[in-house]
Design a protein around this motif. Structure first.
Motif, PDB file in Angstrom:
ATOM      1  N   ARG A  43       0.824  -1.191   0.000  1.00 26.69           N
ATOM      2  CA  ARG A  43       0.000   0.000   0.000  1.00 26.69           C
ATOM      3  C   ARG A  43       0.855   1.237   0.000  1.00 26.69           C
ATOM      4  NH1 ARG A  43      -1.068   2.458   5.185  1.00 26.69           N
ATOM      5  NH2 ARG A  43      -0.240   1.175   6.851  1.00 26.69           N
ATOM      6  N   LEU A  78      -8.717   6.670  -4.946  1.00 28.49           N
ATOM      7  CA  LEU A  78      -8.214   5.513  -4.206  1.00 28.49           C
ATOM      8  C   LEU A  78      -8.452   4.270  -5.046  1.00 28.49           C
ATOM      9  CD1 LEU A  78      -9.919   6.814  -1.045  1.00 28.49           C
ATOM     10  CD2 LEU A  78      -7.450   6.602  -1.251  1.00 28.49           C
ATOM     11  N   TRP A 118      -9.698  12.579  -3.636  1.00 28.74           N
ATOM     12  CA  TRP A 118      -8.752  11.472  -3.626  1.00 28.74           C
ATOM     13  C   TRP A 118      -9.232  10.454  -4.639  1.00 28.74           C
ATOM     14  CZ3 TRP A 118      -4.169  11.382  -1.430  1.00 28.74           C
ATOM     15  CH2 TRP A 118      -3.925  12.174  -0.316  1.00 28.74           C
ATOM     16  N   GLN A 151     -11.163   1.568  -8.831  1.00 27.47           N
ATOM     17  CA  GLN A 151     -10.811   2.889  -8.354  1.00 27.47           C
ATOM     18  C   GLN A 151     -12.081   3.628  -7.966  1.00 27.47           C
ATOM     19  OE1 GLN A 151      -8.256   3.710 -11.980  1.00 27.47           O
ATOM     20  NE2 GLN A 151      -7.136   4.815 -10.388  1.00 27.47           N
ATOM     21  N   TYR A 194     -13.936  -1.213   1.715  1.00 27.03           N
ATOM     22  CA  TYR A 194     -12.636  -1.882   1.630  1.00 27.03           C
ATOM     23  C   TYR A 194     -12.747  -3.395   1.848  1.00 27.03           C
ATOM     24  CZ  TYR A 194      -9.476   1.933   0.696  1.00 27.03           C
ATOM     25  OH  TYR A 194      -8.791   2.940   0.077  1.00 27.03           O
ATOM     26  N   LEU A 225      -1.895   6.097   2.705  1.00 30.85           N
ATOM     27  CA  LEU A 225      -3.313   6.342   2.475  1.00 30.85           C
ATOM     28  C   LEU A 225      -3.779   7.525   3.325  1.00 30.85           C
ATOM     29  CD1 LEU A 225      -4.527   2.645   2.383  1.00 30.85           C
ATOM     30  CD2 LEU A 225      -4.115   4.153   0.448  1.00 30.85           C
ATOM     31  N   LEU A 237      -2.902  -1.248  -2.722  1.00 29.76           N
ATOM     32  CA  LEU A 237      -3.816  -0.171  -2.362  1.00 29.76           C
ATOM     33  C   LEU A 237      -3.157   1.135  -2.783  1.00 29.76           C
ATOM     34  CD1 LEU A 237      -4.733  -1.339   1.257  1.00 29.76           C
ATOM     35  CD2 LEU A 237      -5.835  -1.960  -0.881  1.00 29.76           C
ATOM     36  N   THR A 238      -3.881   1.928  -3.572  1.00 28.88           N
ATOM     37  CA  THR A 238      -3.316   3.149  -4.125  1.00 28.88           C
ATOM     38  C   THR A 238      -4.096   4.375  -3.670  1.00 28.88           C
ATOM     39  OG1 THR A 238      -4.667   3.031  -6.139  1.00 28.88           O
ATOM     40  CG2 THR A 238      -2.531   1.892  -6.182  1.00 28.88           C
ATOM     41  N   ALA A 239      -3.434   5.524  -3.742  1.00 28.74           N
ATOM     42  CA  ALA A 239      -4.072   6.795  -3.400  1.00 28.74           C
ATOM     43  C   ALA A 239      -3.361   7.919  -4.143  1.00 28.74           C
ATOM     44  CB  ALA A 239      -4.009   7.041  -1.905  1.00 28.74           C
TER      45      ALA A 239
END
Length: 150
Positions: A12, A60, A58, A124, A29, A15, A49-51
């Motif tokens: 990740r 995410l 955001w 996303q 989630y 976040l 996990l991206t942000a």
């Protein structure tokens, strides 16, 4: 438990803290991570996990190395009780992704998926950036540290 059972690798980025309904964001989630672990085929699950912040939103995401889906089903999967697999293949009720969509929309965002069969999925969604001075709009809203539980 499923993370341990499958020996999943979860990576990740840093976040953000999100202002929102902790129950809905937890469900969001849990559903997306649960699907990433469920629809992996014979591979060891790898999940990212991206942000990324763009302006006041955001973006995410949860990227996996699973079985993927055909692009023609990208919108179909967010409808309640719409399943791409039979119960014998994969358990579930068919409402997980529709709950995800409602949770994101409740927070003023949108959700989508990019996928190719055999190459995994990248779900996303957008959520508003938290303004420190802003008070929760509803009693159940609070600042949530993402991911809430992994």
């Amino acid at each position: 438990m499923r993370v341990e059972e499958t020996h999943a690798m979860i990576h990740r980025q840093t976040l953000p803290v999100i202002l929102g309904d902790a129950t809905l964001l937890t469900q969001l989630y849990q559903n997306l991570l649960g699907n990433a672990l469920k629809f992996v085929g014979d591979k060891q699950p790898e999940i990212e996990l991206t942000a990324e912040q763009t302006g006041d939103m955001w973006t995410l995401g949860i990227r996996d190395n699973g079985i993927g889906i055909e692009s023609e089903y990208a919108e179909h999967i967010f409808k309640p009780f719409k399943r791409l697999h039979g119960m014998a293949e994969h358990d579930g009720t068919g409402i997980g992704l529709s709950i995800c969509q409602k949770a994101v929309e409740r927070h003023g965002g949108r959700i989508w998926v990019d996928s190719r069969p055999g190459e995994g999925c990248y779900f996303q969604f957008t959520l508003p950036v938290m303004v420190a001075e802003q008070e929760p709009r509803h009693q159940e809203e609070e600042a949530c540290h993402l991911p809430l539980t992994v």
